[in-house]
Design a protein around this motif. Sequence first.
Motif, PDB file in Angstrom:
ATOM      1  N   VAL A 345       0.825  -1.203   0.000  1.00  0.00           N
ATOM      2  CA  VAL A 345       0.000   0.000   0.000  1.00  0.00           C
ATOM      3  C   VAL A 345       0.865   1.261   0.000  1.00  0.00           C
ATOM      4  O   VAL A 345       0.495   2.281  -0.609  1.00  0.00           O
ATOM      5  N   VAL A 346       2.021   1.221   0.663  1.00  0.00           N
ATOM      6  CA  VAL A 346       2.908   2.388   0.658  1.00  0.00           C
ATOM      7  C   VAL A 346       3.455   2.639  -0.744  1.00  0.00           C
ATOM      8  O   VAL A 346       3.535   3.783  -1.192  1.00  0.00           O
ATOM      9  N   HIS A 347       3.811   1.584  -1.444  1.00  0.00           N
ATOM     10  CA  HIS A 347       4.308   1.776  -2.809  1.00  0.00           C
ATOM     11  C   HIS A 347       3.214   2.352  -3.705  1.00  0.00           C
ATOM     12  O   HIS A 347       3.481   3.248  -4.516  1.00  0.00           O
ATOM     13  N   ALA A 348       1.991   1.857  -3.535  1.00  0.00           N
ATOM     14  CA  ALA A 348       0.882   2.382  -4.330  1.00  0.00           C
ATOM     15  C   ALA A 348       0.628   3.855  -4.028  1.00  0.00           C
ATOM     16  O   ALA A 348       0.294   4.635  -4.926  1.00  0.00           O
ATOM     17  N   ALA A 349       0.806   4.249  -2.773  1.00  0.00           N
ATOM     18  CA  ALA A 349       0.568   5.638  -2.393  1.00  0.00           C
ATOM     19  C   ALA A 349       1.713   6.549  -2.800  1.00  0.00           C
ATOM     20  O   ALA A 349       1.498   7.710  -3.171  1.00  0.00           O
ATOM     21  N   ALA A 350       2.943   6.050  -2.727  1.00  0.00           N
ATOM     22  CA  ALA A 350       4.114   6.901  -2.953  1.00  0.00           C
ATOM     23  C   ALA A 350       4.488   7.035  -4.420  1.00  0.00           C
ATOM     24  O   ALA A 350       4.973   8.096  -4.846  1.00  0.00           O
ATOM     25  N   ALA A 351       4.306   5.984  -5.205  1.00  0.00           N
ATOM     26  CA  ALA A 351       4.792   5.969  -6.587  1.00  0.00           C
ATOM     27  C   ALA A 351       4.306   7.152  -7.421  1.00  0.00           C
ATOM     28  O   ALA A 351       5.093   7.739  -8.173  1.00  0.00           O
ATOM     29  N   PRO A 352       3.020   7.559  -7.313  1.00  0.00           N
ATOM     30  CA  PRO A 352       2.580   8.687  -8.152  1.00  0.00           C
ATOM     31  C   PRO A 352       3.139  10.043  -7.708  1.00  0.00           C
ATOM     32  O   PRO A 352       3.063  11.010  -8.476  1.00  0.00           O
ATOM     33  N   HIS A 353       3.680  10.137  -6.494  1.00  0.00           N
ATOM     34  CA  HIS A 353       4.065  11.436  -5.944  1.00  0.00           C
ATOM     35  C   HIS A 353       5.563  11.601  -5.717  1.00  0.00           C
ATOM     36  O   HIS A 353       6.082  12.724  -5.845  1.00  0.00           O
ATOM     37  N   LEU A 354       6.253  10.514  -5.366  1.00  0.00           N
ATOM     38  CA  LEU A 354       7.674  10.608  -5.012  1.00  0.00           C
ATOM     39  C   LEU A 354       8.526   9.965  -6.096  1.00  0.00           C
ATOM     40  O   LEU A 354       8.434   8.757  -6.332  1.00  0.00           O
ATOM     41  N   PRO A 355       9.367  10.747  -6.768  1.00  0.00           N
ATOM     42  CA  PRO A 355      10.237  10.178  -7.803  1.00  0.00           C
ATOM     43  C   PRO A 355      11.169   9.094  -7.251  1.00  0.00           C
ATOM     44  O   PRO A 355      11.562   8.189  -7.982  1.00  0.00           O
ATOM     45  N   SER A 356      11.498   9.175  -5.976  1.00  0.00           N
ATOM     46  CA  SER A 356      12.441   8.237  -5.382  1.00  0.00           C
ATOM     47  C   SER A 356      11.743   7.062  -4.699  1.00  0.00           C
ATOM     48  O   SER A 356      12.400   6.298  -3.975  1.00  0.00           O
ATOM     49  N   ALA A 357      10.440   6.885  -4.909  1.00  0.00           N
ATOM     50  CA  ALA A 357       9.694   5.840  -4.190  1.00  0.00           C
ATOM     51  C   ALA A 357      10.286   4.460  -4.426  1.00  0.00           C
ATOM     52  O   ALA A 357      10.455   3.674  -3.484  1.00  0.00           O
ATOM     53  N   GLY A 358      10.608   4.135  -5.675  1.00  0.00           N
ATOM     54  CA  GLY A 358      11.148   2.817  -5.973  1.00  0.00           C
ATOM     55  C   GLY A 358      12.491   2.576  -5.308  1.00  0.00           C
ATOM     56  O   GLY A 358      12.748   1.500  -4.770  1.00  0.00           O
ATOM     57  N   ALA A 359      13.354   3.591  -5.336  1.00  0.00           N
ATOM     58  CA  ALA A 359      14.677   3.451  -4.726  1.00  0.00           C
ATOM     59  C   ALA A 359      14.569   3.312  -3.211  1.00  0.00           C
ATOM     60  O   ALA A 359      15.286   2.503  -2.597  1.00  0.00           O
ATOM     61  N   LEU A 360      13.681   4.081  -2.600  1.00  0.00           N
ATOM     62  CA  LEU A 360      13.507   3.989  -1.146  1.00  0.00           C
ATOM     63  C   LEU A 360      12.918   2.634  -0.750  1.00  0.00           C
ATOM     64  O   LEU A 360      13.305   2.059   0.266  1.00  0.00           O
ATOM     65  N   ARG A 361      12.015   2.143  -1.551  1.00  0.00           N
ATOM     66  CA  ARG A 361      11.434   0.833  -1.270  1.00  0.00           C
ATOM     67  C   ARG A 361      12.505  -0.250  -1.272  1.00  0.00           C
ATOM     68  O   ARG A 361      12.573  -1.090  -0.372  1.00  0.00           O
ATOM     69  N   GLU A 362      13.367  -0.219  -2.272  1.00  0.00           N
ATOM     70  CA  GLU A 362      14.414  -1.227  -2.369  1.00  0.00           C
ATOM     71  C   GLU A 362      15.455  -1.056  -1.276  1.00  0.00           C
ATOM     72  O   GLU A 362      15.989  -2.040  -0.758  1.00  0.00           O
ATOM     73  N   THR A 363      15.729   0.183  -0.881  1.00  0.00           N
ATOM     74  CA  THR A 363      16.681   0.426   0.208  1.00  0.00           C
ATOM     75  C   THR A 363      16.201  -0.219   1.498  1.00  0.00           C
ATOM     76  O   THR A 363      16.973  -0.878   2.212  1.00  0.00           O
ATOM     77  N   LEU A 364      14.929  -0.043   1.811  1.00  0.00           N
ATOM     78  CA  LEU A 364      14.393  -0.617   3.041  1.00  0.00           C
ATOM     79  C   LEU A 364      14.323  -2.140   2.966  1.00  0.00           C
ATOM     80  O   LEU A 364      14.540  -2.831   3.966  1.00  0.00           O
ATOM     81  N   ARG A 365      14.051  -2.671   1.789  1.00  0.00           N
ATOM     82  CA  ARG A 365      14.037  -4.128   1.644  1.00  0.00           C
ATOM     83  C   ARG A 365      15.436  -4.703   1.857  1.00  0.00           C
ATOM     84  O   ARG A 365      15.610  -5.717   2.523  1.00  0.00           O
ATOM     85  N   ARG A 366      16.429  -4.053   1.282  1.00  0.00           N
ATOM     86  CA  ARG A 366      17.805  -4.533   1.447  1.00  0.00           C
ATOM     87  C   ARG A 366      18.264  -4.369   2.891  1.00  0.00           C
ATOM     88  O   ARG A 366      19.017  -5.211   3.400  1.00  0.00           O
ATOM     89  N   ARG A 367      17.820  -3.297   3.517  1.00  0.00           N
ATOM     90  CA  ARG A 367      18.175  -3.080   4.926  1.00  0.00           C
ATOM     91  C   ARG A 367      17.678  -4.246   5.775  1.00  0.00           C
ATOM     92  O   ARG A 367      18.368  -4.732   6.670  1.00  0.00           O
ATOM     93  N   ARG A 368      16.470  -4.706   5.484  1.00  0.00           N
ATOM     94  CA  ARG A 368      15.925  -5.844   6.211  1.00  0.00           C
ATOM     95  C   ARG A 368      16.650  -7.132   5.837  1.00  0.00           C
ATOM     96  O   ARG A 368      16.959  -7.969   6.688  1.00  0.00           O
ATOM     97  N   ALA A 369      16.961  -7.292   4.551  1.00  0.00           N
ATOM     98  CA  ALA A 369      17.601  -8.525   4.095  1.00  0.00           C
ATOM     99  C   ALA A 369      19.012  -8.673   4.644  1.00  0.00           C
ATOM    100  O   ALA A 369      19.501  -9.787   4.827  1.00  0.00           O
ATOM    101  N   SER A 370      19.686  -7.567   4.903  1.00  0.00           N
ATOM    102  CA  SER A 370      21.066  -7.626   5.390  1.00  0.00           C
ATOM    103  C   SER A 370      21.141  -7.772   6.902  1.00  0.00           C
ATOM    104  O   SER A 370      22.221  -7.700   7.479  1.00  0.00           O
ATOM    105  N   GLY A 371      20.013  -7.980   7.542  1.00  0.00           N
ATOM    106  CA  GLY A 371      20.013  -8.168   8.992  1.00  0.00           C
ATOM    107  C   GLY A 371      19.645  -6.904   9.716  1.00  0.00           C
ATOM    108  O   GLY A 371      20.417  -6.389  10.518  1.00  0.00           O
ATOM    109  N   GLY A 372      18.487  -6.364   9.409  1.00  0.00           N
ATOM    110  CA  GLY A 372      18.052  -5.115  10.020  1.00  0.00           C
ATOM    111  C   GLY A 372      17.529  -5.311  11.426  1.00  0.00           C
ATOM    112  O   GLY A 372      17.685  -6.368  12.038  1.00  0.00           O
ATOM    113  N   PRO A 373      16.880  -4.297  11.958  1.00  0.00           N
ATOM    114  CA  PRO A 373      16.429  -4.325  13.358  1.00  0.00           C
ATOM    115  C   PRO A 373      15.536  -5.500  13.696  1.00  0.00           C
ATOM    116  O   PRO A 373      15.675  -6.100  14.760  1.00  0.00           O
TER     117      PRO A 373
END
Length: 478
Positions: A345-373
Amino acid sequence: MSDTPFGFGLPPEEPENGDDGQKKGGGQGGGQGPANPFGFGGSAAGGDNPFAAMFGSMNPNDLGAAFQQLGQMLSYEGGPVNWDMAKQIARQTVAQGTADGSKDASVSAGERSAVEEAVRLADLWLDGVTSLPSGAGSAVAWSRAEWVEATLPVWKDLVDPVAERVGAAMGDVLPEEMQAMAGPLLGMMRGMGGAMFGTQIGQAVGVLAGEVVGSTDIGLPLGPVGKAALLPVNIAALGSGLGVPEDQVRLYLALREAAHQRLFAHVPWLRSHLFGAVEGYARGIKVDTSKLEDVVGQLDPTRPEQMQEALQQGMFQPEDTPEQKAALARLETALALVEGWVDAVVHAAAAPHLPSAGALRETLRRRRASGGPAEQTFATLIGLELRPRRLRDASRLWASLTDARGVDGRDALWEHPDMLPTAGDLDDPDGFVHREHLDFSELDKMLGEAAGRAKDAGTETGGESGEDGKGDKGEGEK
């Protein structure tokens, strides 16, 4: 990453080569705690001894206060976790700053205003992509220390069931006729056990406070109900080096926080469902009582360092049981579904408004994949490791459900836990979406036919009742 709750059963760390015998770790490690949590029989200063932080530099002037606090620890008679110690160590860990040198700071008026505006705008954007209304009655900006203060009550709910089960084994290892005689010894053991739990949890929460950006980073509502919270100092640290304007980073994270708040506010069973899985895990713990019996039988009350040695040897190593595995699987799946829904739902909400939505989404996914909080904290506290693959699969499932059934149909699955996808469904998201779409279409048809029959029957019954009513009335009038 530890497979044992609270880091119990970990062997002492070996000295690093060329380090003059000093131990590794000790500082801001991933919440695992020091090699010598109580400092008995070890160095009185340095990162491997949290009592050095509690008691100062341990110079002669501090010894009186040191022994006074040690006496308070041994005389502790509260629950299974010494939460006063946990809070103290968490605050001290926060005050030391993070490994990259970032220090905590009070929130400024400008930062507070920016957070409030970001959450307000996030809620407006979310209105168009989910049928769940806003769940944030207010928005706040926290420092790291404020995050510790605000979330400790929920950590207590999470950790106490596990600590209670482990601590109960300490009183079960002696024959009943010997327990009265060993009362002082058992009291000391429970006090030290509570301090051990408090030390481990305090360090884990303190380290986590330097990483989280809100109150829902680990997929659970850690803060007060209805209060969306962001940490400006950690948002700035996360955004540095991304090449994305800080206001976009803050707004994207506000979207995630506001989406979590909607879910937990309007799915009333979700919180108890998640916390119940933790309690189910606690019920499945089986402590190695034979090893504990050996330790208790040989323990010399005048040598408290033996307790530390026993802890390092795995005295409280829990055994895997079917109940425990089932509870962990249930919790892991539920958390994946929560995070996947938020991601979608965040991607659906952010994509039309934030040019960096895709990059931020992937950053947070990688943060979790690398052993996040989330992974580090759950592995330290309750032995759970979240698998990032589950989060991606859940996100794809929710997005496919949106395409097949629309926003209302997707969100309707949160009406009851039995309607949610299972771990098996996450392995085949497209199969679940196709099957559920057909099932609900058939169900709608059946419900429509049933409603039509009920209407026809009601009309017939109503006519007869009216005639009977008139007849009864006439009889009465006569």
